[in-house]
Design an enzyme around this catalytic site. Structure first.
Site, PDB file in Angstrom:
ATOM      1  N   ASP A 304       0.860  -1.178   0.000  1.00 51.08           N
ATOM      2  CA  ASP A 304       0.000   0.000   0.000  1.00 51.08           C
ATOM      3  C   ASP A 304       0.903   1.235   0.000  1.00 51.08           C
ATOM      4  O   ASP A 304       2.123   1.159   0.166  1.00 51.08           O
ATOM      5  CB  ASP A 304      -0.964  -0.016   1.195  1.00 51.08           C
ATOM      6  CG  ASP A 304      -2.191   0.864   0.919  1.00 51.08           C
ATOM      7  OD1 ASP A 304      -2.132   1.722   0.008  1.00 51.08           O
ATOM      8  OD2 ASP A 304      -3.207   0.703   1.606  1.00 51.08           O
TER       9      ASP A 304
HETATM   10  C1  BGC Z   1      -5.009   3.238   0.180  1.00 51.17           C
HETATM   11  C2  BGC Z   1      -5.219   2.202  -0.890  1.00 51.17           C
HETATM   12  C3  BGC Z   1      -5.056   2.827  -2.242  1.00 51.17           C
HETATM   13  C4  BGC Z   1      -3.695   3.479  -2.328  1.00 51.17           C
HETATM   14  C5  BGC Z   1      -3.408   4.100  -3.678  1.00 51.17           C
HETATM   15  C6  BGC Z   1      -3.750   4.051  -0.025  1.00 51.17           C
HETATM   16  O1  BGC Z   1      -3.691   5.123   0.838  1.00 51.17           O
HETATM   17  O2  BGC Z   1      -4.957   2.590   1.434  1.00 51.17           O
HETATM   18  O3  BGC Z   1      -6.488   1.620  -0.746  1.00 51.17           O
HETATM   19  O4  BGC Z   1      -5.227   1.856  -3.234  1.00 51.17           O
HETATM   20  O5  BGC Z   1      -3.622   4.494  -1.351  1.00 51.17           O
HETATM   21  O6  BGC Z   1      -4.145   5.235  -3.888  1.00 51.17           O
END
Ligand code: BGC
Length: 788
Positions: A304
């Site tokens: 993530d």
């Molecule tokens: C979130 C994810 C997301 C990623 C990319 C993160 O902060 O937890 O769900 O896919 O950002 O935007």
């Protein structure tokens, strides 16, 4: 008419099934090992030969480059990056970019990758396409309330087509985290609290996005997130640790990810949380033991946003190099916006700290997905005209949204009868509330490329129907005054007396008042929006009570991304509808349900609490030695009745339980039957199943056509490890004309009857199962069978 349900099935068209079967058959003989390959394309020999040939030509830096991802567009996490992406891509120092939207934007970088980088390796473009890209559908928690895997596969299909047109070939969806705590803001992105339903829906998301064939020009690779157990963050606080037994992890939290992997998911995203003290982004147990060794996953894992660098905050290493090594060796193949693989891995390979084969494996897994997507042959995105919703997009968004709206309550009002559907008596309607005319809030959080200008609010939709007979008064803001401060400090909201008085006047002039109340989609739901109070925010409760005090019939339409605490409304408001954040056509869809053009069929996939102190609240509780019983209207202060597992100030039960949702008709259930009174343990273990069928007749006992979600619950009454008091193990959407009956059958086998024992083995044991079938988790029609 007889319906046989097997939720472990493909939900796309028959044509798709034939194609995917042919594909699986054709590729099976090329599979590299005898281990089952959940995604035949990624395991295919010819594809892997291409990957190996390319890997041989790559320098260490180029291989590491594949494992690096940056956001070259807007930020969806903490960011301060000032890198030149043109230069990085030209050097082969980035394998993927995220948040690059639009064909031209994506093509710009793709031209550099395939024309200027030494080995011409195309980029993956990732984006958070969560509930639609341009065409905005309801938020995932709403979509789940449809209990309709076919509908979800259709949403994923439309989203995939639009994402590809936007240059995106990889979506960070589906989010399959089991969410049982309404305080957690990301519950809105989930399918709710149940692993069985969550698994069925996870499968259909993957099938809809990937079509069993990543090389199709309108397929996108999925990223199933957030692996793992992110939804169990302690106290519902986002990014917090999770701590649970291996049994709970395997039995409750892992099944939807596993279902998605089995459906062929190309990638997974590791989560921010730690699991039993080991961060999920550096967790060899989940990322390698379970995902690779037990599930035979051939795709890749991306971290993530910044999760690799955040391992420093998790304090599992003294410096960036150490934590990056831990993440890579545990099985995180790509570093999203952490900038640690890019800067620390090469030196560690050169010093012998990290074997080069670890880098090779990460690059290999990423390249497999690029080849499977056909990016080497077709790297660019055709530029198409700017999006404007078509009639077909709108029709789909409207029909989908109508299927997600839950009728929570529709009690008769004296002298009027049931308020819903709105009949001719409702000539003049007062539409009240801060969410009645907010286009942005209709879209919900993570609205991708959705635009408020395309969203239809409830005010617009009711105006179309009622013209001058619609009165409108916002009454108050979602919070009012210095909104966020009021919320953050738990202060009473500022005085809204004047606008509440206006709303009261509007209600007095109308035959019925419709109140659209709830949360701000944008900053009260989604990531980093945990709440400690779940009631209607700001002055909305005061507004509701003031309007109800006029004596006019009141219908409450909730727009929330989580179960709200609405105890007063539950007791005093006769008609309540949960509309979630219903997407671009939300206003029309809510109106369709209010006026009865659509008979509601959605059912809750999360329990609504009576009080926030009950959280985490879910129906599939484990038993206790002192179950609550008897009259619970007050807690006995002393005596033998005192010692029960209950609260002294509130019932244990949900205000509206899992599976709950009313219709404008009534469904009656016959006595469920089982095809056998006993099932052989050996037969179950052999996994030949289905071994047994539970059947029930369901009848539409009302006067309008309707769709019922028939639900099957089991209880294992005697096991080596205690089992939940009820567990969903089957469901079916059944449409019935007035007076019509259908015979519904639920096959059961090893998958439904097994559980994890103390050795973390999936087993079946001799026992008696209680069985309930009905329209919610409160189902009472009962039977039983034995496993011997
Ligand atoms: C979130 C994810 C997301 C990623 C990319 C993160 O902060 O937890 O769900 O896919 O950002 O935007």
């Amino acid at each position: 008419m007889s319906i046989r349900i097997k939720p472990v099935q493909s939900y796309l068209s028959a044509a798709f099934q034939i194609v995917s079967l042919a594909l699986a058959g054709a590729t099976a003989c090329w599979a590299q090992s005898s281990a089952p390959a959940p995604n035949a394309q990624l395991a295919a020999k010819a594809l892997n030969q291409k990957v190996e040939a390319l890997l041989k030509q790559m320098t260490l830096e180029e291989k590491i480059g594949q494992t690096v991802q940056y956001s070259a567009g807007f930020a969806t996490g903490p960011s301060g990056s000032k890198l030149s992406y043109d230069e990085l891509v030209a050097r082969g120092a980035a394998g993927s970019l995220l948040n690059v939207i639009g064909a031209e934007h994506a093509n710009h970088y793709q031209h550099i990758a395939v024309e200027k980088s030494r080995l011409h390796i195309p980029l993956l473009f990732g984006d958070d396409v969560i509930h639609g890209d341009r065409t905005t559908f309801p938020v995932p928690l709403g979509l789940a309330a449809s209990w309709d895997p076919t509908l979800i596969a259709g949403v994923a299909r439309t989203a995939a087509v639009e994402a590809r047109a936007d240059g995106v070939n990889w979506v960070f969806s589906p989010m399959v985290d089991i969410a049982r705590d309404a305080r957690w803001g990301r519950i809105v992105e989930s399918a709710g609290e149940d692993p069985y339903l969550g698994s069925a829906l996870a499968r259909s998301w993957v099938e809809g996005y990937q079509q069993g064939d990543l090389s199709k020009p309108d397929s996108v690779a999925v990223s199933v997130k957030h692996f793992a157990a992110y939804g169990a963050a302690i106290a519902g606080r986002d990014y917090n640790a999770t701590d649970m037994s291996d049994i709970t992890l395997r039995q409750v939290y892992l099944p939807p990810y596993h279902a998605a992997v089995d459906a062929g998911a190309a990638t997974l995203m590791s989560s921010f949380n730690s699991i039993n003290g080991v961060p999920a982004t550096a967790n060899p147990y989940t990322l390698t033991q379970i995902l690779r060794k037990e599930w035979h996953f051939d795709g890749f894992v991306v971290s993530d946003w910044g999760a690799v660098s955040e391992l420093l905050n998790h304090s599992i290493g003294p410096d960036g190099a150490t934590v990056a090594r831990k993440a890579l060796e545990a099985g995180v193949d790509m570093d999203m916006e952490g900038n640690l693989y890019a800067t620390t891995i090469a030196a560690q390979v050169r010093s012998g700290e990290i074997p080069e084969k670890v880098v090779d494996e990460a690059a290999r897994r990423i390249l497999r997905v690029k080849f499977a997507l056909g990016l080497f042959e077709h790297p660019f995105t055709p530029v198409t005209p700017a999006y404007a919703p078509t009639a077909a997009n709108r029709a789909q968004a409207r029909a989908v949204a109508a299927e997600t709206i839950v009728l929570l309550k529709n009690d008769p009002v004296e002298g009027v009868g049931a308020l819903l559907p709105l009949g001719k008596a409702a000539k003049t309607v007062a539409l009240i509330g801060p969410l009645a005319d907010s286009a942005q809030d209709m879209l919900g959080s993570w609205d991708a490329q959705g635009e408020p200008k395309f969203a239809v609010t409830l005010r617009q939709a009711l105006t179309e129907r009622l013209g001058g007979h619609l009165l409108y008064a916002p009454g108050c803001g979602v919070l009012s005054g210095e909104d966020e401060k009021t919320l953050l400090e738990g202060k009473p909201a500022p005085d809204d007396a004047a606008s509440i008085a206006e709303a009261v006047e509007a209600a007095k002039k109308a035959d019925v008042a419709v109140l659209a109340l709830g949360e701000s989609a944008d900053w009260m739901t989604g990531e980093a929006t945990s709440r400690t109070r779940l009631g209607l925010p700001g002055n909305q409760e005061q507004l509701l009570e003031a309007v109800a005090a006029t004596g006019k019939p009141v219908i409450l339409v909730l727009l929330t991304g989580r179960p709200a605490e609405i105890k007063w409304a539950g007791a005093h408001i006769p008609a309540i509808v949960e509309a979630w954040f219903p997407g671009m056509e939300g206003g029309h869809a809510v109106a369709d349900v209010l006026f009865g053009d659509v008979n509601p069929s959605a059912k809750l996939t999360v329990s609504f609490p009576r009080a926030v102190g009950q959280e985490p609240l879910y129906y599939a509780q484990l038993p206790t030695g002192r179950p609550a019983h008897g009259d619970l209207s007050h807690a006995p202060a002393s005596g033998p009745e005192k010692y029960q597992s209950r609260y002294i100030d509130e019932d244990n039960s949900a205000l509206f339980p899992f599976g709950w949702g009313l219709s404008y008709t009534r469904f009656s259930y016959g006595q469920p039957t089982v095809s056998k009174a006993e099932v052989g343990l050996r037969d179950l273990e052999a996994g030949r199943g289905p071994d047994l069928t539970v059947a029930v007749d369901v009848r539409n006992a009302g006067s309008v056509a309707g769709t019922e979600v028939v639900q099957l619950y089991l209880r294992n009454t005697s096991a080596s490890v205690e089992q939940p008091v009820r567990e969903l193990k089957g469901f079916a959407r059944v449409t019935l004309q007035p007076g019509e009956s259908k015979h519904v059958e639920f096959p059961l086998g090893f998958d439904e009857l097994s559980f994890y024992n103390v050795e973390s083995k999936q087993v079946v044991e001799p026992t008696t199962y209680k069985v309930w079938v009905g329209g919610s988790s409160l189902a009472t029609a009962e039977t039983s069978f034995k496993v011997e």
